[in-house]
Design a protein around this motif. Sequence first.
Motif, PDB file in Angstrom:
ATOM      1  N   GLU A  10     -76.950  -2.908  71.018  1.00  0.00           N
ATOM      2  CA  GLU A  10     -76.714  -4.273  70.556  1.00  0.00           C
ATOM      3  C   GLU A  10     -77.861  -5.195  70.946  1.00  0.00           C
ATOM      4  O   GLU A  10     -78.314  -5.990  70.150  1.00  0.00           O
ATOM      5  CB  GLU A  10     -75.385  -4.812  71.095  1.00  0.00           C
ATOM      6  N   THR A  59     -60.579  -1.184  69.331  1.00  0.00           N
ATOM      7  CA  THR A  59     -61.898  -0.744  68.915  1.00  0.00           C
ATOM      8  C   THR A  59     -62.176   0.607  69.549  1.00  0.00           C
ATOM      9  O   THR A  59     -61.587   0.937  70.578  1.00  0.00           O
ATOM     10  CB  THR A  59     -62.986  -1.748  69.359  1.00  0.00           C
ATOM     11  N   MET A  93     -68.354  -2.160  68.949  1.00  0.00           N
ATOM     12  CA  MET A  93     -69.326  -2.749  68.030  1.00  0.00           C
ATOM     13  C   MET A  93     -68.622  -3.324  66.811  1.00  0.00           C
ATOM     14  O   MET A  93     -69.115  -4.253  66.179  1.00  0.00           O
ATOM     15  CB  MET A  93     -70.378  -1.716  67.650  1.00  0.00           C
ATOM     16  N   THR A  94     -67.477  -2.740  66.472  1.00  0.00           N
ATOM     17  CA  THR A  94     -66.591  -3.339  65.482  1.00  0.00           C
ATOM     18  C   THR A  94     -65.199  -3.344  66.101  1.00  0.00           C
ATOM     19  O   THR A  94     -64.910  -2.533  66.986  1.00  0.00           O
ATOM     20  CB  THR A  94     -66.532  -2.524  64.168  1.00  0.00           C
ATOM     21  N   ALA A  95     -64.353  -4.269  65.663  1.00  0.00           N
ATOM     22  CA  ALA A  95     -63.017  -4.356  66.267  1.00  0.00           C
ATOM     23  C   ALA A  95     -62.040  -5.010  65.300  1.00  0.00           C
ATOM     24  O   ALA A  95     -62.443  -5.760  64.401  1.00  0.00           O
ATOM     25  CB  ALA A  95     -63.086  -5.159  67.566  1.00  0.00           C
ATOM     26  N   GLU A  96     -60.757  -4.702  65.491  1.00  0.00           N
ATOM     27  CA  GLU A  96     -59.689  -5.334  64.712  1.00  0.00           C
ATOM     28  C   GLU A  96     -58.754  -6.062  65.672  1.00  0.00           C
ATOM     29  O   GLU A  96     -58.528  -5.594  66.791  1.00  0.00           O
ATOM     30  CB  GLU A  96     -58.854  -4.260  63.984  1.00  0.00           C
ATOM     31  N   THR A 117     -59.293 -12.771  64.092  1.00  0.00           N
ATOM     32  CA  THR A 117     -60.599 -12.423  63.514  1.00  0.00           C
ATOM     33  C   THR A 117     -61.049 -11.016  63.917  1.00  0.00           C
ATOM     34  O   THR A 117     -60.925 -10.630  65.075  1.00  0.00           O
ATOM     35  CB  THR A 117     -61.662 -13.425  64.011  1.00  0.00           C
ATOM     36  N   SER A 118     -61.556 -10.285  62.939  1.00  0.00           N
ATOM     37  CA  SER A 118     -62.114  -8.968  63.272  1.00  0.00           C
ATOM     38  C   SER A 118     -63.567  -9.143  63.708  1.00  0.00           C
ATOM     39  O   SER A 118     -64.158 -10.207  63.560  1.00  0.00           O
ATOM     40  CB  SER A 118     -62.032  -8.057  62.046  1.00  0.00           C
ATOM     41  N   LYS A 119     -64.152  -8.080  64.253  1.00  0.00           N
ATOM     42  CA  LYS A 119     -65.582  -8.061  64.576  1.00  0.00           C
ATOM     43  C   LYS A 119     -66.234  -7.026  63.670  1.00  0.00           C
ATOM     44  O   LYS A 119     -65.846  -5.865  63.744  1.00  0.00           O
ATOM     45  CB  LYS A 119     -65.801  -7.671  66.032  1.00  0.00           C
ATOM     46  N   PRO A 120     -67.239  -7.332  62.877  1.00  0.00           N
ATOM     47  CA  PRO A 120     -67.662  -8.681  62.546  1.00  0.00           C
ATOM     48  C   PRO A 120     -66.635  -9.377  61.639  1.00  0.00           C
ATOM     49  O   PRO A 120     -65.785  -8.673  61.130  1.00  0.00           O
ATOM     50  CB  PRO A 120     -68.986  -8.434  61.815  1.00  0.00           C
ATOM     51  N   THR A 175     -67.129 -11.987  67.388  1.00  0.00           N
ATOM     52  CA  THR A 175     -67.389 -11.038  68.457  1.00  0.00           C
ATOM     53  C   THR A 175     -66.091 -10.902  69.239  1.00  0.00           C
ATOM     54  O   THR A 175     -65.116 -11.598  68.956  1.00  0.00           O
ATOM     55  CB  THR A 175     -68.536 -11.512  69.381  1.00  0.00           C
TER      56      THR A 175
END
Length: 318
Positions: free
Chosen positions: A133, A270, A274-277, A308-311, A314
């Motif tokens: 990152e 996650t 690096m990505t998340a729900e 909010t998810s990522k992206p 954050t």
Amino acid sequence: NWTMARFLDQEIARIRDLVGPEGQVLGAVSGGVDSTVAAKLMKEAIGDRFWAVLVNNGVMRLDECEQVERDLKQHLGINLTVIDASKDFLEGLKGLHDPEQKRKFIGGKFIDSGKGTKIGFFLQGTLYPDVIESLSFKGPSATIKTHHNVGGLPERMTNGQGLQLIEPLRSLYKDEVRELGRTLGIHEELVMRHPFPGPGIAVRILGEVTEEKVRIARQADHIFISEIRKAGLYDQISQAYAAVDPSRAVGVMGDKRVYGYIIILRAVTTTDFMTAEAFNFPWEFLQRVMNRIVNEVNGVCRVTYDITSKPPGTIELE
Ligand code: XMP
């Protein structure tokens, strides 16, 4: 073939080689999985020539300092010193509104804790995703977010003091760090702890950090996490916390008009951070947490849940 036990043996050998028979290593620990696993690894490699330092930066969670002391000293036998710098930190955070300034201040303060020692090496619990990152965001444009375990700290440390950096977890993902923790005999509750950022709840208080907002963030977070544990959801969630929105909203409590802070609850799932729900809580669960927070935390009149998810979001709010 690659196994965790073999990785462990190789790392221990590499660390012994690097540090030498006399060398000493300093490592800041937070009580989180990464620094705890890294610290235990150092303990296995060089015993009490590894010095763990827990800096109470005033932005740790409720009762966390005591808990970390119990875990690291008693359970893991790590050579730990606790430095209470909470007043300094909270004083220094006054007037800082910008997220990057807050992070840089906190990261910089940590360096000072190592100054003046004869220690030649500094341990960091950097993981693979932190490395990626920081690299990918550090274009000519701007750093999107300074991870203090990758950004300013190492450079300043190596330039300023000739300290060499040891990052034994640099090639690992979070689940591999947990596996390594188990291999090292760290208890399951600690191994499964959600990550907690180095800058602590300072990045979960939007804008300026004040003692009142720290108290509110701590109490609300404690309620949220306790309820998550009680509902048996802790291990299904990757990270959860309560943040404080410094703007205030009007509410009515009893028969009085109140003007209070807004709590933002965040919980994500996650695999690689690096990505998340956002986690899909039962509605009743969120209502129960909301009720407890507005009733038990003085100065709060609203509770929201961040979906909010990522992206694009954050995991942390700053
Ligand atoms: P973000 O907010 O970038 O976070 O989606 C991804 C993961 O990194 C953690 N994080 C940090 N950890 N120092 C840390 O030690 C930091 O400055 C920092 N910023 C974010 C965050 O908690 C999440 O697990």
